[in-house]
Design a protein around this motif. Structure first.
Motif, PDB file in Angstrom:
ATOM      1  N   GLY A 267     -16.072  -0.432   1.517  1.00  0.00           N
ATOM      2  CA  GLY A 267     -15.157   0.164   2.580  1.00  0.00           C
ATOM      3  C   GLY A 267     -13.601  -0.272   2.289  1.00  0.00           C
ATOM      4  N   VAL A 268     -12.770   0.393   3.029  1.00  0.00           N
ATOM      5  CA  VAL A 268     -11.374   0.440   2.950  1.00  0.00           C
ATOM      6  C   VAL A 268     -10.815  -0.399   4.276  1.00  0.00           C
ATOM      7  CG1 VAL A 268      -9.147   1.533   2.923  1.00  0.00           C
ATOM      8  CG2 VAL A 268     -10.906   2.217   1.421  1.00  0.00           C
ATOM      9  N   ASP A 269     -10.188  -1.188   4.455  1.00  0.00           N
ATOM     10  CA  ASP A 269      -9.555  -2.020   5.569  1.00  0.00           C
ATOM     11  C   ASP A 269      -8.747  -1.332   6.158  1.00  0.00           C
ATOM     12  OD1 ASP A 269     -11.524  -4.034   5.239  1.00  0.00           O
ATOM     13  OD2 ASP A 269      -9.843  -5.279   3.989  1.00  0.00           O
ATOM     14  N   PHE A 270      -7.671  -0.639   5.452  1.00  0.00           N
ATOM     15  CA  PHE A 270      -6.642   0.201   6.008  1.00  0.00           C
ATOM     16  C   PHE A 270      -5.998   0.911   4.965  1.00  0.00           C
ATOM     17  CE2 PHE A 270      -4.157  -3.833   4.836  1.00  0.00           C
ATOM     18  CZ  PHE A 270      -2.969  -3.173   4.488  1.00  0.00           C
ATOM     19  N   VAL A 271      -5.431   2.121   5.242  1.00  0.00           N
ATOM     20  CA  VAL A 271      -4.356   2.850   4.393  1.00  0.00           C
ATOM     21  C   VAL A 271      -3.293   3.289   5.110  1.00  0.00           C
ATOM     22  CG1 VAL A 271      -4.205   5.058   3.067  1.00  0.00           C
ATOM     23  CG2 VAL A 271      -6.310   4.035   3.122  1.00  0.00           C
ATOM     24  N   ASN A 272      -2.058   3.035   4.703  1.00  0.00           N
ATOM     25  CA  ASN A 272      -0.745   3.180   5.219  1.00  0.00           C
ATOM     26  C   ASN A 272       0.071   4.068   4.388  1.00  0.00           C
ATOM     27  OD1 ASN A 272      -1.109   1.491   7.583  1.00  0.00           O
ATOM     28  ND2 ASN A 272      -0.390  -0.264   6.704  1.00  0.00           N
TER      29      ASN A 272
ATOM     30  N   VAL B  66      10.498   3.488  -3.720  1.00  0.00           N
ATOM     31  CA  VAL B  66      10.150   3.649  -2.537  1.00  0.00           C
ATOM     32  C   VAL B  66       8.620   3.491  -2.315  1.00  0.00           C
ATOM     33  CG1 VAL B  66       9.889   5.133  -0.526  1.00  0.00           C
ATOM     34  CG2 VAL B  66      12.216   5.095  -1.881  1.00  0.00           C
ATOM     35  N   THR B  67       8.161   2.694  -1.519  1.00  0.00           N
ATOM     36  CA  THR B  67       6.872   2.624  -1.285  1.00  0.00           C
ATOM     37  C   THR B  67       6.329   3.635  -0.394  1.00  0.00           C
ATOM     38  OG1 THR B  67       6.894  -0.033  -1.085  1.00  0.00           O
ATOM     39  CG2 THR B  67       4.785   1.000  -0.191  1.00  0.00           C
ATOM     40  N   VAL B  68       5.221   4.451  -1.260  1.00  0.00           N
ATOM     41  CA  VAL B  68       4.629   5.687  -0.635  1.00  0.00           C
ATOM     42  C   VAL B  68       3.198   5.376   0.037  1.00  0.00           C
ATOM     43  CG1 VAL B  68       5.876   7.238  -1.912  1.00  0.00           C
ATOM     44  CG2 VAL B  68       3.448   6.422  -2.719  1.00  0.00           C
ATOM     45  N   LEU B  69       2.374   4.084  -0.242  1.00  0.00           N
ATOM     46  CA  LEU B  69       1.256   3.904   0.110  1.00  0.00           C
ATOM     47  C   LEU B  69       0.823   2.514   0.038  1.00  0.00           C
ATOM     48  CD1 LEU B  69      -2.107   6.091  -0.630  1.00  0.00           C
ATOM     49  CD2 LEU B  69      -2.207   3.682  -1.023  1.00  0.00           C
ATOM     50  N   GLU B  70       0.187   1.926   1.035  1.00  0.00           N
ATOM     51  CA  GLU B  70      -0.388   0.401   0.684  1.00  0.00           C
ATOM     52  C   GLU B  70      -1.913   0.670   1.341  1.00  0.00           C
ATOM     53  OE1 GLU B  70       3.280  -2.140   1.712  1.00  0.00           O
ATOM     54  OE2 GLU B  70       2.330  -1.544   3.488  1.00  0.00           O
ATOM     55  N   THR B  71      -2.628  -0.230   0.921  1.00  0.00           N
ATOM     56  CA  THR B  71      -3.941  -0.216   1.163  1.00  0.00           C
ATOM     57  C   THR B  71      -4.411  -1.625   0.875  1.00  0.00           C
ATOM     58  OG1 THR B  71      -6.400   0.990   1.227  1.00  0.00           O
ATOM     59  CG2 THR B  71      -5.095   0.768  -0.764  1.00  0.00           C
ATOM     60  N   GLU B  72      -5.627  -1.785   1.537  1.00  0.00           N
ATOM     61  CA  GLU B  72      -6.633  -3.157   1.153  1.00  0.00           C
ATOM     62  C   GLU B  72      -7.923  -2.564   1.539  1.00  0.00           C
ATOM     63  OE1 GLU B  72      -5.794  -6.684   3.447  1.00  0.00           O
ATOM     64  OE2 GLU B  72      -3.605  -6.866   2.906  1.00  0.00           O
ATOM     65  N   TYR B  73      -8.869  -3.104   0.399  1.00  0.00           N
ATOM     66  CA  TYR B  73     -10.199  -2.690   0.363  1.00  0.00           C
ATOM     67  C   TYR B  73     -10.825  -3.890  -0.335  1.00  0.00           C
ATOM     68  CZ  TYR B  73      -9.514  -1.420  -4.560  1.00  0.00           C
ATOM     69  OH  TYR B  73      -9.263  -1.554  -6.021  1.00  0.00           O
TER      70      TYR B  73
END
Length: 151
Positions: free
Chosen positions: A83-88, A132-139
């Protein structure tokens, strides 16, 4: 092939580049996220928040997955992810943007139940050509150990 042992905490792996194609953005949106600002230049331009046609956030995630597959997953002992913890989604991805990024191993440990399986916490960031940061995620990434690959 990279195994669990190669994914040490702090390791950074570059991703991309990947060019966001307008026609691909619209095709993805038609299939999976048919909001007007993902489908039409005029509707995107009329949207106060984005101001132009933009990729679906889920398409941005798919771009990330492609870059990770090319960058390291297809040459690793990956067993998938629970799973993925978050997507921003930090900023829109627009047609013609060149996306690059990096993944970083945040932590890792061996499975308590399967000693030939490693568990790595991964952080990923994507940026456009302007930095420019367009996406951040942790998994979480599951990887076989060298012993597990040899078995």
């Amino acid at each position: 092939m990279r195994t669990y042992e190669d994914f040490t905490a702090g390791l950074e792996i570059p991703l991309g580049p990947y060019v966001a194609d307008r026609d691909d953005m619209i095709a993805f949106a038609r299939e999976f996220d048919p909001q007007p600002f993902h489908l039409d230049d005029a509707a995107g331009g009329a949207n106060e928040l984005v101001g132009s046609l933009t990729a679906s956030g889920w398409h941005s995630c798919a771009m990330l997955m492609r870059m990770m597959a090319d960058g390291f997953i297809n040459d690793s002992s990956s067993q998938g992810s629970p799973g993925v913890d978050f997507v921003n989604w930090k900023a829109p991805v627009r047609p013609g943007d060149t996306i690059t990024g990096r993944v970083r191993v945040l932590s890792r440990r061996l499975s308590g139940k399967r000693p030939t399986l490693g568990i790595a916490k991964i952080g990923a960031t994507l940026e456009n050509q302007d930095g420019v940061t367009v996406l951040e995620t942790e998994y979480t990434l599951l990887l076989l150990t060298r012993e597990g690959v040899a078995a």
